[in-house]
Design an enzyme around this catalytic site. Structure first.
Site, PDB file in Angstrom:
ATOM      1  N   SER A 149      19.041  -8.896  -8.176  1.00  0.00           N
ATOM      2  CA  SER A 149      17.883  -9.056  -9.062  1.00  0.00           C
ATOM      3  C   SER A 149      18.126 -10.043 -10.192  1.00  0.00           C
ATOM      4  O   SER A 149      17.172 -10.634 -10.714  1.00  0.00           O
ATOM      5  CB  SER A 149      17.488  -7.702  -9.657  1.00  0.00           C
ATOM      6  OG  SER A 149      16.880  -6.890  -8.688  1.00  0.00           O
ATOM      7  N   HIS A 158       3.521 -10.341  -9.456  1.00  0.00           N
ATOM      8  CA  HIS A 158       4.968 -10.574  -9.387  1.00  0.00           C
ATOM      9  C   HIS A 158       5.645  -9.465  -8.594  1.00  0.00           C
ATOM     10  O   HIS A 158       6.518  -9.716  -7.762  1.00  0.00           O
ATOM     11  CB  HIS A 158       5.578 -10.648 -10.785  1.00  0.00           C
ATOM     12  CG  HIS A 158       7.067 -10.749 -10.783  1.00  0.00           C
ATOM     13  ND1 HIS A 158       7.732 -11.910 -10.454  1.00  0.00           N
ATOM     14  CD2 HIS A 158       8.037  -9.826 -11.031  1.00  0.00           C
ATOM     15  CE1 HIS A 158       9.044 -11.705 -10.500  1.00  0.00           C
ATOM     16  NE2 HIS A 158       9.244 -10.452 -10.846  1.00  0.00           N
ATOM     17  N   SER A 159       5.255  -8.248  -8.847  1.00  0.00           N
ATOM     18  CA  SER A 159       5.768  -7.086  -8.128  1.00  0.00           C
ATOM     19  C   SER A 159       4.783  -5.944  -8.335  1.00  0.00           C
ATOM     20  O   SER A 159       3.737  -6.117  -8.978  1.00  0.00           O
ATOM     21  CB  SER A 159       7.167  -6.687  -8.644  1.00  0.00           C
ATOM     22  OG  SER A 159       7.067  -6.108  -9.942  1.00  0.00           O
ATOM     23  N   GLU A 180       0.831  -1.208   0.000  1.00  0.00           N
ATOM     24  CA  GLU A 180       0.000   0.000   0.000  1.00  0.00           C
ATOM     25  C   GLU A 180       0.866   1.258   0.000  1.00  0.00           C
ATOM     26  O   GLU A 180       0.535   2.250  -0.660  1.00  0.00           O
ATOM     27  CB  GLU A 180      -0.912  -0.006   1.222  1.00  0.00           C
ATOM     28  CG  GLU A 180      -1.982  -1.097   1.191  1.00  0.00           C
ATOM     29  CD  GLU A 180      -2.740  -1.202   2.498  1.00  0.00           C
ATOM     30  OE1 GLU A 180      -2.331  -0.531   3.476  1.00  0.00           O
ATOM     31  OE2 GLU A 180      -3.732  -1.958   2.552  1.00  0.00           O
TER      32      GLU A 180
END
Length: 477
Positions: A225, A354-355, A139
């Protein structure tokens, strides 16, 4: 029996089917409350029977003990001949079964499992905390307060149960969906917030994207990443532990998408050949961002690949907290006692996107997502089990959720007010004395900020440059 041999069989071995070693649920779970009881003072359950290399004084050649028993001495061991032309099937007749302890209603499938109240309640509390943290930080990203976030919703059991089965001496080389391992080891909610807000309290000094955590103190390598690049690193780390005679292993995590990278195959082969004590834990959640497993490979998931490389493997229900805990504990003991790699494929589902850069409803049916969110949620399933033992209640649930939410909101406010790392930190911690090109880059950045101050945060500390600070420490200014 392929690459595996058995000696000193204990009662833990319940059956041998299709060249697989099968452990009963009861034996895997036995005495789990006692950290040292499962393998301590017991005969070695497994002994590797690798193919013995042809001895140096022997010549390769054909030997025979009869028309039907000819074999060839070949580097790696003897190979039997056969008059039958037979191709190895591309797949087994039946899929590899999936080990589980709890059914979908949170009830034991058979027997009993000796997991104590203290560790069970901590596992549940950390799973609920992780879920709450994901919700609030997600959020916060949507409000524009942080730049990026990635949740573990639906995969909390893999995070927490695997962490509970390890020790702090075991090194973790994560992918990026394992913050629960850090949470279990003592990483505070404030530390999570500091990293996501990239302030000066962040151990990485703001150099990493949000959720790219790391902690030297907690033996948790910093997230990278690049997909699957951590896997060979974990093998090298495990090999160093082996060389130093440490009573510890390396543990690395990856998704089904990572298994499609070359580093996965190199790492498994590297681990098998060096006999490194490393656990490969695959979170097979069905999707590599928007690419389903059906578009990635034709094999029966990831677990079957271990056998090809000579790595002992198991498939486990990734939403079953007790099954994961039992499996990873047993795998860790094998890896350290027998100095071998272990591959664990955990079948789960990524309920979240996923993101924050992804909208998974564009490529997945909404009803499929909701099925896993509601009917197959690992937290709900485990809660039913601890409640059936009288260890949890609705009141405890409300108190936990309320307290965690308050702590997180307070941590976010503190993180937002905390000063950002100084500009100079971009250029530190690599060179003792900065090379000229790095000093020129720093100088150019400072000049750019002076010319275009409106394009940079007003609270960005512009302190002494790296070169000036080093010279000051040396008394050369």
């Amino acid at each position: 029996m392929g690459l595996l041999g058995l000696t000193n069989l204990s009662s833990s071995v319940s059956s041998l089917n299709n060249d697989h070693i099968t452990l009963s649920t009861a034996s895997l779970a036995k005495d789990l409350r006692n950290e040292s009881s499962v393998f301590e003072n017991k005969p070695t359950l497994y002994r590797t029977r690798r193919f013995e290399s042809t001895k140096p004084h022997q010549r390769s050649g054909v030997h025979s003990n009869g028309a039907s028993s000819q074999f060839l001495d070949f580097p790696g061991g003897q190979v039997a001949f056969t008059p039958e032309m037979r191709f190895i099937s591309e797949s087994r007749k039946e899929r590899i079964p999936c080990y589980r302890v709890l059914d979908d209603d949170g009830q034991l499938i058979q027997g009993s499992i000796d997991v104590g109240k203290e560790i069970a309640v901590k596992m549940y509390s950390d799973m609920a905390t992780l879920q709450t943290m994901d919700t609030i930080f997600y959020e916060a990203q949507r409000q524009g307060r942080i730049s990026f976030y990635l949740t573990t919703i639906g995969e909390e059991a893999i995070n927490i149960a695997s962490a509970a089965a390890l020790t702090i001496d075991d090194f973790v080389v994560p992918q990026y969906r394992e913050p629960g391992v850090l949470l279990w080891r003592g990483f505070t909610l404030q530390q999570f917030a500091n990293q996501c807000f990239s302030n000066k309290g962040d151990d990485c000094r703001g150099r990493q994207m949000p959720i790219h955590y790391g902690s030297k103190k907690l033996n948790y390598f910093t997230v990278a990443s690049t997909i699957a690049s951590q896997l060979p690193h974990a093998v090298g780390l495990a090999y160093s532990l082996k060389m130093d005679g440490k009573d510890a292993c390396a543990v690395t995590y990856f998704g089904d998408g990572g298994s499609s990278e070359g580093d996965f195959h190199a790492a498994l082969n590297f681990a098998a050949v060096t006999e490194a004590p490393v656990l490969f834990i695959c979170r097979n959640n069905g999707w590599a961002i928007s690419t389903p497993t059906s578009d990635q490979f034709r094999s029966d998931g990831i677990v079957v690949r271990g056998e090809a490389y000579g790595v002992r493997s198991i498939r486990v229900d990734g939403n079953d907290t007790l099954a994961l805990y039992s499996t990873v504990r047993a795998a860790r003991e094998m890896a350290i006692r027998e100095q071998r790699p272990i591959l664990v494929e955990a079948l789960t589902y990524r309920v979240g996107h996923h993101s924050t850069s992804d909208d998974s409803t564009k490529y997945r049916p909404v009803d499929e997502i909701e099925l896993w969110r509601s009917a197959r949620d690992p937290i709900t399933r485990f809660r039913k089990w601890i409640e059936s033992n009288g260890w949890w209640s609705g009141e405890a649930e409300s108190e936990l959720r309320s307290n965690v939410r308050k702590q997180l909101l307070d941590a976010i406010q503190v993180a937002e007010r905390t000063e950002k790392p100084p500009l100079v930190d971009i250029f530190t911690d690599v060179y003792d004395v900065p090379p000229s090109n790095l000093s020129e880059q720093e100088k150019g950045l400072r000049e750019t900020i002076k010319i275009h101050p409106q394009d940079y945060p007003s609270d960005f500390p512009l302190k002494l440059g790296f070169k000036a600070r080093i010279f000051g420490l040396l008394g050369l200014q």
